[in-house]
Design a protein around this motif. Structure first.
Motif, mmCIF file in Angstrom:
data_model
loop_
_atom_site.group_PDB
_atom_site.id
_atom_site.type_symbol
_atom_site.label_atom_id
_atom_site.label_comp_id
_atom_site.label_asym_id
_atom_site.label_seq_id
_atom_site.Cartn_x
_atom_site.Cartn_y
_atom_site.Cartn_z
ATOM 1 N N ALA B 70 -7.935 1.564 1.819
ATOM 2 C CA ALA B 70 -6.882 2.579 1.886
ATOM 3 C C ALA B 70 -5.518 1.931 2.047
ATOM 4 C CB ALA B 70 -7.156 3.529 3.050
ATOM 5 N N ALA B 71 -5.454 0.928 2.927
ATOM 6 C CA ALA B 71 -4.171 0.260 3.159
ATOM 7 C C ALA B 71 -3.690 -0.441 1.893
ATOM 8 C CB ALA B 71 -4.296 -0.739 4.304
ATOM 9 N N LEU B 72 -4.611 -1.070 1.195
ATOM 10 C CA LEU B 72 -4.237 -1.745 -0.058
ATOM 11 C C LEU B 72 -3.691 -0.741 -1.066
ATOM 12 C CD1 LEU B 72 -6.879 -4.461 -0.940
ATOM 13 C CD2 LEU B 72 -4.422 -4.688 -0.946
ATOM 14 N N ALA B 73 -4.407 0.374 -1.173
ATOM 15 C CA ALA B 73 -3.976 1.393 -2.129
ATOM 16 C C ALA B 73 -2.604 1.930 -1.746
ATOM 17 C CB ALA B 73 -4.997 2.527 -2.178
ATOM 18 N N LEU B 74 -2.419 2.153 -0.435
ATOM 19 C CA LEU B 74 -1.150 2.722 0.028
ATOM 20 C C LEU B 74 -0.008 1.720 -0.138
ATOM 21 C CD1 LEU B 74 -2.288 4.714 3.168
ATOM 22 C CD2 LEU B 74 -1.798 5.560 0.894
ATOM 23 N N VAL B 75 -0.335 0.452 0.079
ATOM 24 C CA VAL B 75 0.698 -0.577 -0.101
ATOM 25 C C VAL B 75 1.155 -0.605 -1.553
ATOM 26 C CG1 VAL B 75 1.027 -3.059 -0.231
ATOM 27 C CG2 VAL B 75 0.114 -2.064 1.835
ATOM 28 N N PHE B 76 0.191 -0.604 -2.434
ATOM 29 C CA PHE B 76 0.568 -0.659 -3.845
ATOM 30 C C PHE B 76 1.215 0.649 -4.301
ATOM 31 C CE2 PHE B 76 -2.215 -4.317 -3.854
ATOM 32 C CZ PHE B 76 -1.530 -5.167 -4.706
#
Lengths: 296, 666
Positions: B70-76
């Protein structure tokens, strides 16, 4: 198919008749021996005694007579009439079985087989069944009726109640008077100190002891692949545990227990044999016979 | 309603991996099997606890993995809090436009660094903070358009002659309309998110211009961020020549202290290359003081400057320039009884023949518009009857001409009395006063610019026997200490004029023209009437358009700096502008030359600031510069992105630790 494979637990288990089962095992086992065990059991020379008038002349040892010019009669060990007690654990823990047979099934089959052998060679076989206390006692006799009674009881009995193995052996020892042989068939899942006390008592009563620890393959190597809701067959206590933790604790616990038990037996000069319920009966029986050839 | 949004929402598809993780977790999760065991004696309570902890760790591992994805997706995807106006600067797709206020007030340097340089430094920080993919433009005040800031430098301000050594602001009204139009044109067909960053001290004139055109900067996907460089405790000292300097006369300069008191310092006067003198001066905060200098005779067109020796943050208005108007030919028109007025003309001539080029005497009823247009000073004295030309001139506010009206108590149809009364300049109830023995005129003082040089406030020889009262307006002289002899009045249209309660020329109402008082009196009257007149043409302010002196004349001119460098060429355009204060030489195509003194406009050094109007669109935000930098620092790479990266790291640590723990136990 191996000629002994029919004696494997999965083949023997469907045979409900314990007499037939015992006979099959005993005779199958003996058929595999190079030398008849009957001779081994009953023809062991013990001593000479002078010939008494009136006795049959065939009893005279003519070779001895030729050497010494005196008539002697050979006395054989079987003639001492071995008195053997089979102590069978019938507690609820013996009901556990992950394979074709439960520990109790395996134990009573072995008990029947041993009794068969003993009676066949004119030894007296008795039976003590116990769980948390002694539930059944049959004094040793060497008659076929005795064998029949033993097998009948074994067929009819069920495993129940908690194990108090040590206390039961202790109680059994109190009932035994004559020197003899005690074959203890149990999973020995009791306090080792208590078991030691019972065995020590038996030894005190000049009993040769053959302790046969019956174990399920799963108990020897608990290798679960899933999480478990485990229920204690004796107490009914339940726990939920993952397979890794269960294996870790059970295997180490069981190994420690066996090691302790083995140490006690070594100390008390008790023959200790561990038998797995997935082991063919004849093999188990052979191991017992080998262990106690001197006695049987 | 959530205030979170995403810069790149397309990346949210990656959240689909969450379901994959959940699927794998549940797929691999072992089912609890019920089993009866011979004994549980080998399972102490700690085994159960340990198993529970492992379960918990399994759940934590799952959460860590979910968090990781989730964090990766939100970062991108660029999660950000859209309620924070600055967070848009973290958007890789943002187009950032910067505008640095080019006005002279940005030279304000408190602490050694001018506001302009601070603005440039802020823009540099901003550019360095922006994502590399963000487009950035700076407004080039020279070309009037936005240029790309590809070199991560902001030096596209007004006049960067000084390079990195200083900031040189532009004088004149900020042309924010041009900036707004350039911005609108640049973003007309863009769908991208745009941010207009305006850096200014938001001085009153600047912020007025900004507010007028800020509506052009807002719209869909457009935000305006105003970074205020307003000084914390602004103060400024300035000096200004009050009125036209006359050769051989005096000059009055005004020193103003805004925001802080001016400790004793001095004002220095220089004419040409010659230092004439200096005056000590001090001033209370938010107050002004006047300083007068006597000027020596100088040749026509000579120039001078006054300089205030004070160290204040805004130095450009510590100096003011002027030209000496010794040969400035002025024309006086005296309307009325020519026979009686001749003495007034003679007095004007006597006071300064070079100053008054021509003195025209006309009967009141013979006046024409041309006569009045040609005159710099109109004196109405001894005129009976009406003159529409004169009435129209007085009521129409002849802004660049001085007007003196003398009232005649002896004549009922005196133009002054009747017209001024009807025009509301004089009270309707007028009284003619007679003094048999006469009363002397008494000046209000002898040290003001008007009366400086008179030996005494009262002239004993001068007697007034008849006069009109009362007069309305500011009294400049009295009769015997009671009635006003001379007032400065203001008409309804706003034009001011001097009114004398007794005639000036030959009359039986006074003997003024027979005394020594008369010539200086008339001279001061004339100068007072002319004071401030014609300044619109004569006074030049740097950066502000002025009427081209050659407009419509068929001639052209060339403007040179005092150092002889060509500054501009003027032809027939109606308005011209000189960008910097100083003294210039204007040479016409016919060879005539004159000096021009160009001053900074008073508004340039005005210490009045205010925040821009944020409007109702909600797209305009205003930050104090320090706060802006602080928030930019916090924002670098987006606060949410920062937090998400931290979360990502945490989740990764959890994943590694928990995973290793599981595998080692296996």
């Amino acid at each position: 198919m191996n000629k002994f494979s029919i004696l494997s637990p999965e083949h023997v288990a469907p045979i409900r008749n314990l007499t037939l089962r015992a006979k099959m095992i005993v005779e199958g086992t003996i058929a595999g021996l190079h030398k008849s065990p009957f001779h081994g059991f009953s023809s062991e020379f013990l001593e000479y005694r002078p010939y008494l008038v009136g006795e049959p002349a065939r009893k005279v040892d003519w070779r001895k007579y030729a050497k010494s010019d005196k008539a002697f009669v050979r006395l054989y060990e079987d003639e001492t009439n071995l008195s053997a007690h089979i102590l069978l654990d019938k507690s609820a823990s013996m009901l556990f079985g992950s394979g074709a047979v439960t520990k109790f099934d395996y134990a009573r089959t072995l008990a029947a087989s041993i009794a068969w052998i003993l009676v066949r060679q004119k030894d007296a076989a008795g039976l003590v069944a116990f769980d948390e206390e002694i539930r059944f006692y049959m004094p040793p006799k060497s008659t076929n009726l005795q064998l029949k009674n033993i097998i009948s009881y074994l067929e009819a009995s069920t495993a129940e109640h908690e194990t108090r193995c040590g206390a039961a052996i202790n109680s059994a020892a109190a009932m035994l008077g004559k020197r003899g042989l005690c074959v203890v068939l149990s999973d020995f899942l009791d306090d080792p100190e208590s078991i030691a006390m019972g065995l020590r008592h038996l030894r005190f009563k000049r009993q040769d002891i053959l302790a046969i620890a019956i174990a399920d393959p799963l108990e020897l190597n608990f290798d679960g692949r899933s999480d478990y809701r485990l229920k204690d067959l004796e107490t009914g206590r339940e726990i939920t545990i993952d397979s890794q933790t269960a294996a870790e604790y059970f295997n180490s616990g069981m190994a420690g227990h066996r090691s302790e038990l083995s140490g006690i037996c070594r100390e008390l000069k008790v023959d200790f044999e561990e038998v797995s319920t997935d082991e063919p009966f004849h093999k188990s029986l052979m191991r017992v016979i080998d262990k106690r050839r001197r006695l049987f | 309603m959530s205030s979170f949004s995403f810069f790149q929402p397309a990346y949210l598809w990656a959240l689909g991996f969450l379901s994959a993780i959940l699927f794998l977790h549940f797929f691999r999760r072992s089912v609890v099997k019920r089993m009866e065991l011979s004994t549980l004696r080998f399972f102490p309570a700690s085994a159960v606890s340990k198993s529970r902890v492992k379960k918990l760790l399994d759940i934590l591992l799952l959460l860590a993995r979910l968090l990781l994805v989730a964090a990766l997706a939100l970062v991108f995807a660029g999660l950000h809090d859209r309620s924070s106006p600055l967070v848009v600067l973290s958007d890789p797709g943002t187009v950032v436009y910067t505008w640095i206020d080019p006005s002279a007030s940005m030279e304000y340097a408190d602490g050694g660094v001018s506001l302009g340089l601070r603005a440039e430094a802020i823009v540099d920080s901003l550019i360095a903070t922006l994502p590399s993919s963000a487009e950035r433009y700076g407004f080039d005040h020279g070309s009037g358009r936005f240029v790309s800031l590809t070199d991560k430098k902001s030096h596209i301000n007004a006049d960067t002659d000084k390079g990195e050594q200083g900031f040189s602001g532009r004088f004149g009204q900020v042309n924010f309309n041009e900036t707004a139009d350039a911005f609108a044109a640049h973003t007309a067909h863009s769908e991208r998110r745009t941010v207009f960053v305006a850096l200014s001290d938001f001085q009153r004139s600047t912020v007025d211009a900004f507010d007028s055109f800020s509506y052009k900067l807002t719209g869909d996907n457009k935000k305006v961020i105003c970074v205020s460089l307003m000084p914390a405790n602004p103060y400024n000292y300035s000096v200004r020549v009050r009125s036209g300097a006359l050769s051989g006369g005096g000059i009055s300069v005004v020193v103003h202290a805004a925001g802080a008191a001016l400790d004793t310092t001095y004002v220095e006067l220089t004419v040409g290359e010659l230092r004439i003198g200096q005056r000590s001066v001090s001033c209370k905060a938010d107050d002004s003081v006047s300083v007068a200098f006597d000027l020596p005779p100088a040749k026509d067109g000579a120039w001078g400057k006054v300089e205030l020796r004070a160290g204040d943050p805004l130095p450009f208005d510590n100096r003011d320039y002027f030209t000496l108007s010794a040969n400035r030919h002025r024309e006086a028109l005296i309307a009325g009884d020519t026979r009686r007025n001749r003495v007034i003309g003679a007095a004007l001539k006597a006071s300064g023949a070079a100053f008054w080029n021509s003195i025209v005497l006309k009967e009141g009823n013979e006046l024409t518009y041309e006569d009045i247009n040609a005159a710099d000073l109109v004196i109405v004295n001894g005129f009976n009857g009406r003159s529409r030309v004169l009435e129209s001139f007085i009521t129409g506010a002849g802004g660049d001409k001085g007007v003196i009206v003398a009232l005649d108590p002896e004549r009922e149809d005196d133009f002054g009395r009747s017209f001024l009364r009807s025009a509301g300049i004089l009270p309707t109830a007028q009284k003619v006063n007679k003094a048999e023995s006469g009363v002397s005129p008494v000046l209000t003082d002898t040290n003001s610019a008007m009366w400086r040089g008179f030996p005494a406030m009262s002239s004993g020889n001068s007697r007034v026997y008849g006069y009109v009262s009362p007069l309305a307006g500011g009294t400049l002289a009295r009769l015997g200490g009671s009635s006003s002899a001379l007032v400065a009045a203001v008409s309804r249209s706003g034009s001011d004029l001097l009114i004398i309660s007794t005639p000036l020329g030959v009359t039986q109402s006074n003997n003024l023209c027979e005394t020594g008082f008369f010539v200086p009196f008339v001279d001061r009257l004339g100068r007072r009437a002319l004071a401030g007149r014609g300044q619109a043409e004569e006074h030049w302010y740097a950066g502000y358009a002025a009427r081209n002196p050659f407009f419509g004349g068929g001639r052209a001119g060339t403007l040179y700096g005092i150092d002889g460098k060509l500054a501009a060429t003027w032809s027939s355009q109606p308005n011209v502008r000189i960008d910097k204060p100083g003294v210039y030489s204007l040479v016409s195509s016919t060879g005539e030359a004159a000096n021009l003194a160009v001053s900074p406009h008073p508004i340039e050094g005005e210490m009045v600031f205010r925040q821009p109007d944020l409007g109702i669109s909600g797209s305009i935000y205003c930050f104090e510069a320090g706060k802006f930098l602080e928030r930019m620092g916090n924002l670098s790479n987006n606060v949410w992105s920062y937090r998400l990266w931290a979360l990502l790291g945490l989740a990764l640590c959890c994943e590694v630790l928990l995973w290793k723990r599981g595998s080692s136990e296996k």
